[in-house]
Write a protein that holds these residues in place. Structure first.
Motif, PDB file in Angstrom:
ATOM      1  N   ARG A   1       0.825  -1.203   0.000  1.00 55.06           N
ATOM      2  CA  ARG A   1       0.000   0.000   0.000  1.00 55.06           C
ATOM      3  C   ARG A   1       0.860   1.255   0.000  1.00 55.06           C
ATOM      4  O   ARG A   1       0.533   2.249  -0.669  1.00 55.06           O
ATOM      5  CB  ARG A   1      -0.934  -0.010   1.215  1.00 55.06           C
ATOM      6  CG  ARG A   1      -1.966  -1.130   1.180  1.00 55.06           C
ATOM      7  CD  ARG A   1      -3.005  -0.976   2.273  1.00 55.06           C
ATOM      8  NE  ARG A   1      -2.437  -1.140   3.612  1.00 55.06           N
ATOM      9  CZ  ARG A   1      -2.282  -2.304   4.217  1.00 55.06           C
ATOM     10  NH1 ARG A   1      -2.640  -3.425   3.608  1.00 55.06           N
ATOM     11  NH2 ARG A   1      -1.782  -2.375   5.447  1.00 55.06           N
ATOM     12  N   ALA A   2       1.967   1.215   0.745  1.00 53.82           N
ATOM     13  CA  ALA A   2       2.875   2.368   0.767  1.00 53.82           C
ATOM     14  C   ALA A   2       3.447   2.631  -0.625  1.00 53.82           C
ATOM     15  O   ALA A   2       3.520   3.778  -1.069  1.00 53.82           O
ATOM     16  CB  ALA A   2       4.001   2.130   1.773  1.00 53.82           C
ATOM     17  N   LEU A   3       3.859   1.571  -1.316  1.00 50.33           N
ATOM     18  CA  LEU A   3       4.452   1.743  -2.644  1.00 50.33           C
ATOM     19  C   LEU A   3       3.419   2.228  -3.653  1.00 50.33           C
ATOM     20  O   LEU A   3       3.746   3.006  -4.548  1.00 50.33           O
ATOM     21  CB  LEU A   3       5.075   0.433  -3.132  1.00 50.33           C
ATOM     22  CG  LEU A   3       6.572   0.254  -2.833  1.00 50.33           C
ATOM     23  CD1 LEU A   3       6.816   0.158  -1.326  1.00 50.33           C
ATOM     24  CD2 LEU A   3       7.113  -0.993  -3.522  1.00 50.33           C
ATOM     25  N   ARG A   4       2.191   1.768  -3.517  1.00 52.34           N
ATOM     26  CA  ARG A   4       1.146   2.182  -4.460  1.00 52.34           C
ATOM     27  C   ARG A   4       0.891   3.681  -4.384  1.00 52.34           C
ATOM     28  O   ARG A   4       0.391   4.285  -5.345  1.00 52.34           O
ATOM     29  CB  ARG A   4      -0.150   1.438  -4.166  1.00 52.34           C
ATOM     30  CG  ARG A   4      -0.089  -0.064  -4.397  1.00 52.34           C
ATOM     31  CD  ARG A   4      -0.319  -0.433  -5.825  1.00 52.34           C
ATOM     32  NE  ARG A   4      -0.413  -1.876  -6.000  1.00 52.34           N
ATOM     33  CZ  ARG A   4      -0.193  -2.494  -7.144  1.00 52.34           C
ATOM     34  NH1 ARG A   4       0.155  -1.797  -8.210  1.00 52.34           N
ATOM     35  NH2 ARG A   4      -0.300  -3.793  -7.238  1.00 52.34           N
ATOM     36  N   ARG A   5       1.235   4.279  -3.239  1.00 59.78           N
ATOM     37  CA  ARG A   5       1.033   5.723  -3.098  1.00 59.78           C
ATOM     38  C   ARG A   5       2.114   6.530  -3.806  1.00 59.78           C
ATOM     39  O   ARG A   5       2.043   7.769  -3.845  1.00 59.78           O
ATOM     40  CB  ARG A   5       0.966   6.094  -1.614  1.00 59.78           C
ATOM     41  CG  ARG A   5      -0.287   5.566  -0.908  1.00 59.78           C
ATOM     42  CD  ARG A   5      -0.489   6.234   0.442  1.00 59.78           C
ATOM     43  NE  ARG A   5       0.473   5.769   1.427  1.00 59.78           N
ATOM     44  CZ  ARG A   5       0.278   4.742   2.248  1.00 59.78           C
ATOM     45  NH1 ARG A   5      -0.867   4.057   2.197  1.00 59.78           N
ATOM     46  NH2 ARG A   5       1.191   4.394   3.137  1.00 59.78           N
ATOM     47  N   VAL A   6       3.128   5.833  -4.325  1.00 54.27           N
ATOM     48  CA  VAL A   6       4.197   6.492  -5.079  1.00 54.27           C
ATOM     49  C   VAL A   6       4.228   5.849  -6.467  1.00 54.27           C
ATOM     50  O   VAL A   6       5.009   4.921  -6.714  1.00 54.27           O
ATOM     51  CB  VAL A   6       5.560   6.347  -4.372  1.00 54.27           C
ATOM     52  CG1 VAL A   6       6.658   7.115  -5.106  1.00 54.27           C
ATOM     53  CG2 VAL A   6       5.465   6.838  -2.924  1.00 54.27           C
ATOM     54  N   PRO A   7       3.373   6.309  -7.387  1.00 61.55           N
ATOM     55  CA  PRO A   7       3.226   5.629  -8.675  1.00 61.55           C
ATOM     56  C   PRO A   7       4.531   5.473  -9.451  1.00 61.55           C
ATOM     57  O   PRO A   7       4.733   4.459 -10.131  1.00 61.55           O
ATOM     58  CB  PRO A   7       2.235   6.525  -9.438  1.00 61.55           C
ATOM     59  CG  PRO A   7       1.451   7.215  -8.360  1.00 61.55           C
ATOM     60  CD  PRO A   7       2.426   7.434  -7.246  1.00 61.55           C
ATOM     61  N   ALA A   8       5.432   6.456  -9.348  1.00 55.30           N
ATOM     62  CA  ALA A   8       6.691   6.364 -10.090  1.00 55.30           C
ATOM     63  C   ALA A   8       7.518   5.167  -9.638  1.00 55.30           C
ATOM     64  O   ALA A   8       8.223   4.544 -10.447  1.00 55.30           O
ATOM     65  CB  ALA A   8       7.501   7.654  -9.924  1.00 55.30           C
TER      66      ALA A   8
END
Length: 262
Positions: free
Chosen positions: A167-174
């Motif tokens: 979920r944390a990574l999904r908040r940083v699309p790049a």
């Protein structure tokens, strides 16, 4: 050694001490479940091609054990660098722990630009950066990691693990768009538990399947950490008893230590 469970699945036991793996019990062994074998392949692939991987799953499912075991099996374990992060670190804090992991120590310049160049230089050699509890990282810290990984002069695999890390990574699309593999470590299914636990520790080899099912329904719930803690309690109960049997009464007492009276 191999143990065959229901459904034709084969579970293998790794016959060596689990160095730095928090299994809580002497004599416990890594069990080559489908999930562990999948993590082995994913980590080896990421290390070989310098990829970004997200390893996730609920707490206690065996994610950390599988990751540590997979890292120990890499052909060049000296290239692995574990990065220990606090809760919501700033970019300067992350820069400092990266420098510590890369053994740059006090040589890191104070200026951000010069410090980043030193990190890039250290990452020119093939590396595997491992960040467990990656869900602690805020967006700017994850963006900073993406920038290092993206730099044309770096050669590193980036393994981001933790409950909620996806979920944390999904908040940083790049960064999310650069993830090669999203690897879920699931809980053990009810049909896996008895075979896996018998392979995990000899204590479970003679416990009836009905008793194992009872424990899993009431306490275990397919969670490897819970099963490891229960095994630790049972081992303590049986210490010094040459003919002790793990029966329902003993299991009830051990479960009560974890969950209170049933």
């Amino acid at each position: 050694m191999a143990d065959r469970g229901s459904g034709g699945q084969v579970f293998l036991r790794e016959q060596k001490h689990l160095a730095q793996v928090p299994v809580l019990v002497p004599g416990a062994q890594v069990v080559h479940t489908p999930a562990v074998r999948s993590v082995l392949r994913t980590v080896a692939h990421a290390a070989g091609v310098g990829a970004v991987v997200c390893l996730y799953g609920d707490a206690g499912q065996g994610r950390t054990v599988a990751l540590q075991y997979a890292l120990s099996q890499l052909p060049h374990p000296a290239r692995v660098r574990r990065v220990h992060v606090g809760v919501h670190p700033t970019v300067p804090e992350l820069r400092r722990v990266l420098a510590d992991a890369l053994e740059l120590g006090r040589r890191l310049p104070r200026g951000a630009g010069e410090a980043d160049l030193m990190l890039v230089h250290a990452l020119r050699q093939p590396r595997v950066l491992v960040l467990d509890e990656a869900q602690r990282l805020p967006g700017p810290a994850l963006e900073f990691l993406r920038g290092l990984w993206d730099h044309p002069d770096t050669d590193t695999a980036l393994l981001l693990a933790g409950a909620g890390s996806e979920r944390a990574l999904r908040r940083v699309p790049a960064l999310a768009s650069r993830v090669l593999t999203w690897e879920l470590v699931p809980r053990l299914s009810p049909r896996e538990v008895a075979t896996v636990m018998a392979a995990f520790h000899p204590l479970w080899e003679d416990v009836s399947e009905d008793d194992v099912v009872w424990v899993d329904e009431h306490v275990g719930h397919g969670n490897l950490r819970t099963w490891a803690k229960l095994t630790s309690h049972l081992t303590a109960e049986l210490y010094g008893k040459s003919r002790a049997v793990v029966d329902r009464g003993l299991l009830e007492r051990a479960c009560a230590r974890l969950m209170g009276p049933l």
